[in-house]
Each structure stands twice: as C-alpha cells, then as structure tokens.
Scaffold this motif. Structure first.
Motif, mmCIF file in Angstrom:
data_model
loop_
_atom_site.group_PDB
_atom_site.id
_atom_site.type_symbol
_atom_site.label_atom_id
_atom_site.label_comp_id
_atom_site.label_asym_id
_atom_site.label_seq_id
_atom_site.Cartn_x
_atom_site.Cartn_y
_atom_site.Cartn_z
ATOM 1 N N GLU A 314 0.806 -1.234 0.000
ATOM 2 C CA GLU A 314 0.000 0.000 0.000
ATOM 3 C C GLU A 314 0.831 1.272 0.000
ATOM 4 N N SER A 348 2.723 -2.409 -7.672
ATOM 5 C CA SER A 348 1.883 -1.692 -8.650
ATOM 6 C C SER A 348 0.499 -1.325 -8.126
ATOM 7 N N SER A 349 0.054 -1.931 -7.006
ATOM 8 C CA SER A 349 -1.271 -1.573 -6.473
ATOM 9 C C SER A 349 -1.328 -0.111 -6.028
ATOM 10 N N VAL A 351 -0.474 2.351 -7.743
ATOM 11 C CA VAL A 351 -0.840 3.177 -8.914
ATOM 12 C C VAL A 351 -2.310 3.608 -8.812
ATOM 13 N N GLU A 352 -3.139 2.748 -8.186
ATOM 14 C CA GLU A 352 -4.582 3.050 -8.071
ATOM 15 C C GLU A 352 -4.868 4.079 -6.977
ATOM 16 N N THR A 353 -3.934 4.295 -6.068
ATOM 17 C CA THR A 353 -4.241 5.147 -4.912
ATOM 18 C C THR A 353 -3.429 6.444 -4.851
ATOM 19 N N SER A 355 -1.298 9.821 -6.748
ATOM 20 C CA SER A 355 -1.252 10.621 -7.971
ATOM 21 C C SER A 355 -0.040 10.174 -8.779
ATOM 22 N N LYS A 356 -0.216 10.140 -10.104
ATOM 23 C CA LYS A 356 0.840 9.611 -10.994
ATOM 24 C C LYS A 356 2.109 10.454 -10.890
ATOM 25 N N ASP A 385 -1.954 -6.094 -14.810
ATOM 26 C CA ASP A 385 -1.594 -4.679 -15.022
ATOM 27 C C ASP A 385 -1.340 -4.406 -16.505
ATOM 28 N N SER A 390 -6.664 -2.839 -18.407
ATOM 29 C CA SER A 390 -5.959 -1.976 -17.468
ATOM 30 C C SER A 390 -5.338 -0.850 -18.285
ATOM 31 N N ASP A 391 -4.821 0.163 -17.603
ATOM 32 C CA ASP A 391 -4.094 1.217 -18.315
ATOM 33 C C ASP A 391 -2.663 0.718 -18.518
ATOM 34 N N TYR A 395 1.338 1.310 -16.706
ATOM 35 C CA TYR A 395 2.123 0.327 -15.948
ATOM 36 C C TYR A 395 3.451 0.030 -16.646
#
Length: 406
Positions: A314, A348-349, A351-353, A355-356, A385, A390-391, A395
């Motif tokens: 996380e 990689s999880s 990435v969902e939480t 900001s890029k 991913d 997925s995007d 990734y």
C-alpha cells in the motif's frame, strides 16, 4: 554488505596485539581500535517495548544514540538489527483488514524515512569512516541492479474457467452491460483471441530485447473463496508456466491457506516442481501478511530459501530499511536462518491510490537512493496490469522507469 572479511576473538591480548584494522563493540574501548559502544538490544532475549528517538546524522537519520566516547554517534548494529529483523512486527500492533502490519504503523513511515534504504546508507557511511581510519582495508564494490517480480493470481481471465464459472461470469457481464467483455469472452472461447491476462509473451520479449531481470510468481492453490486461479492441472496453465520458465526464473505465489498452514504450502510447492521439473527456490506471500516468524519458518522447513514478500503493497518504500537481500534472523529462536529475504520497494497496487506525478517522483527518488548505495531496486507488478482491461501503457511506463529502458 561491505564484503569485509572479519574474525572474532574474545581474547583481549590477541585483540590488543593485532596491528591491522580492528573494532570492538561493548561498554568501553580496549585500546586503539575502532570502538562502538553498545546499547542493550543485541544482548537481550525476546522483546521489549523500546522508546526510539530518531535524530539527524550528517545528511541522514539514526537512532539508539551513543555518547562521544563511541567512534559512531549511534549503535549501528542495534539500529540495523531493529529494522532488518522486523522487531516492531513481533511487538503488539494494530493489523489492517487483511491481517497485515500496516506501513503507517512502522517507525520508518512515522519518522518519514520509509523511502530511504537507511541500513545501506549507514553501511556506506560506516565503510567510508573505517577507510579513513584503516586505509588498507579491502571492501567490496557494490553494483546497482534493478529487477521486477510479476505475480499471477489469475493466469487467465476467461480461458479454462469451467462451464459454470464462465456462464455465471457472462451473465454478470450482460447484467452490467459490459458487452465488450462478453464479446472478448466468446472470442477467447472459440480461440479467435488470446486471453487478455495472458501477457507473458510480451514480457518475455521485453526480457529478450533489453536483457532485464524478471521473476514470475504463479499461484497454484486449490479453488476457494480466497484463491480463484484456474486448476494447476489445466494444460494451458501448465504450458504458460513452462514456457515462461524457459526464459526467466519462476517461483510460487502462495495461496491463502499456504500462508496459514505448512500442509497446503507443501502441496503447492510439489505442484510447481512437477510442472517445471526443478526445485522451488523462490516464494512470495500473495497478501504480504507475514505473521513473523511462522510464515518464514514454514518456507525454511520446506527448503524454499528465497522470499520476496518484504515490502508494503500500500505504500512505496523499504519495509526492512534496506534494498539488499539478507538472511532472516528469527528472534524467537535467536538464530540466523538460511532464508534469504529479498526486499521490494514498489508494488503496482499503489498506482490506483496515488497521484501519478507523486508516484513518478517517489520512484525516481528511491531509484536514486538505491543507486547511490549500489543496492538492488525491486518492483512488483501483476500480470493483469499489462492487460487491455488496465491502463497498460501507464504500468509499462513504471516498469520501464525501474529498468531505464525505452
């Protein structure tokens, strides 16, 4: 970490007579050696609640401070041990909903040094101080490396799922008006299209083209409410694992019950060995709820000597304060084990939480920190991913940032 060969002695005369580089660790210095005064941590049995005060040391941080009589301002051995052994995870703590030790509970997160491989930084600073004192000392030259782990909890999304699961899946897609998925599912069934999660050939091409290091972790659990991969007996599933094993190392992604009991872990290990015809050397905990030291002791008992679960899914950062693989020390048994722990710093999880932009900056900063100490940067990605659901370009961009390839 520094590759300095050492010998121990408890004979004071032998120590004082030695005219090369020498170091003592104790209550007081013996002569003209390099002296580090000890705090009590390494002499204790079991655990106790410790009050830790983090303070600056040059351009980094340290804890377990020492008086001026010591040649280092803190007990580098006790501080490193505290982080590497995961001492804080043995102590009472609040777990998250997945039963894990949360990153936010860690000293590193609370004191804002989670993004730094502080044990490696301390080791390099220690090396430089020793070389000033003993210029003839021979030390190893550390080389930066990057590696990626690809986890596969679901090797396929549509293929080989069995009639009932597939039929229910299609009904759910229809009810949610996900017609693209319905069309994909039908085309995969009649073999007009590859399964969207079967992205392994693309990654193998990347390995061949750029000579990058990847380790693939496959789950071979029995179907349950927690583990929903297809059967290990399905020929296409086995074929994917075999073909990947021709180009990269493969390991076992432990299922829910394999993390709870050794019987299930043994069963999954034997399945993998039967597919790849070689011993399983690498394993990873699919939920990262380590349950120290039990989880690691199961791996040791089954002679799986490399674990890749030491990181937080996380939050980016160094769970054990290092980027360097190290042998796990079991505090309950007071013994160094043969299990090598390979830490990762990015999952990689996140990435969902996150900001890029922030994530790119964090990744860049951590890579820079690891390069500076000649460590090993590892990132973890999931096979889905890189699927068309997925995007995947996003990734891939993080994967390429880690390996510095275009």
């Amino acid at each position: 970490m520094l590759g300095i060969p050492i010998k121990f002695t408890s004979k004071i005369e032998e120590f004082i007579a030695h005219d090369g580089a020498k170091l003592s660790y104790g209550r007081q210095a013996l002569g003209n050696e390099f002296f580090i005064q000890k705090v009590d941590l390494l002499m204790e049995q079991g655990f106790s609640e410790l009050e830790i005060k983090v303070q600056p040391w040059d351009d980094t941080i340290c804890f377990f401070p020492l008086p001026e009589a010591s040649d280092l301002p803190f007990d580098i051995f006790a501080a490193s041990f505290y982080l590497l052994s995961r001492y804080e995870e043995y102590l009472p703590h609040v777990k998250d909903e997945a039963g894990r030790f949360p990153a936010a509970e860690s000293l590193a997160s609370q004191e804002s040094f989670l993004h730094k491989p502080v044990v490696d930084i301390w080791a390099i600073k220690f090396r430089d101080i020793l070389l000033e004192r003993f210029p003839k000392l021979e030390v190893a030259n550390r080389q930066f490396k990057a590696g990626t782990i690809i986890t596969s909890e679901h090797t396929f999304i549509f293929k080989n799922k069995g009639f009932l699961r597939s039929f229910i899946g299609m009904l759910l897609d229809l009810f949610s008006l996900n017609l693209g998925k319905v069309a994909d599912r039908l085309q995969v069934w009649v073999r007009l299209k590859d399964d969207p999660f079967d992205i392994f050939e693309d990654l193998i091409e990347l390995i061949k083209k750029h000579k990058i290091y990847m380790l693939f972790m496959f789950q071979l659990s029995d179907f349950s409410i927690h583990d929903r991969n297809i059967s290990h007996n399905r020929i296409p599933h086995r074929a994917v694992i075999k073909s990947v094993a021709d180009y990269a190392k493969v390991g076992l992604l432990m299922g829910y019950y394999a993390m709870e009991e050794i019987r299930s872990l043994r069963k999954e290990k034997l399945r993998m060995e039967e597919i790849v015809h070689s011993p399983v050397e690498h394993a990873m905990n699919s939920k990262f709820n380590l349950r120290l030291p039990d989880n690691y002791n199961d791996l040791i008992e089954l002679e799986i000597n490399n674990d890749h679960s030491m990181g937080y899914p996380e939050m980016p950062g160094f769970r054990a304060g290092t980027s360097t693989p190290y042998l796990f020390y079991d505090i309950n048994m007071e013994v160094t084990t043969p299990l090598k722990v390979h830490p990762f710093a990015f999952h990689s999880s996140v990435v969902e939480t996150m900001s890029k932009t922030k994530l790119r900056e964090d990744l860049s900063r951590m890579l820079m920190e690891v390069k500076a100490v000649g460590g090993i940067f590892r990132g973890v990605f999931r096979n889905h991913d890189f699927s068309r659901y997925s995007d995947k370009n996003l990734y891939y961009s993080f994967l390429k940032q880690i390996h510095e390839v275009e």
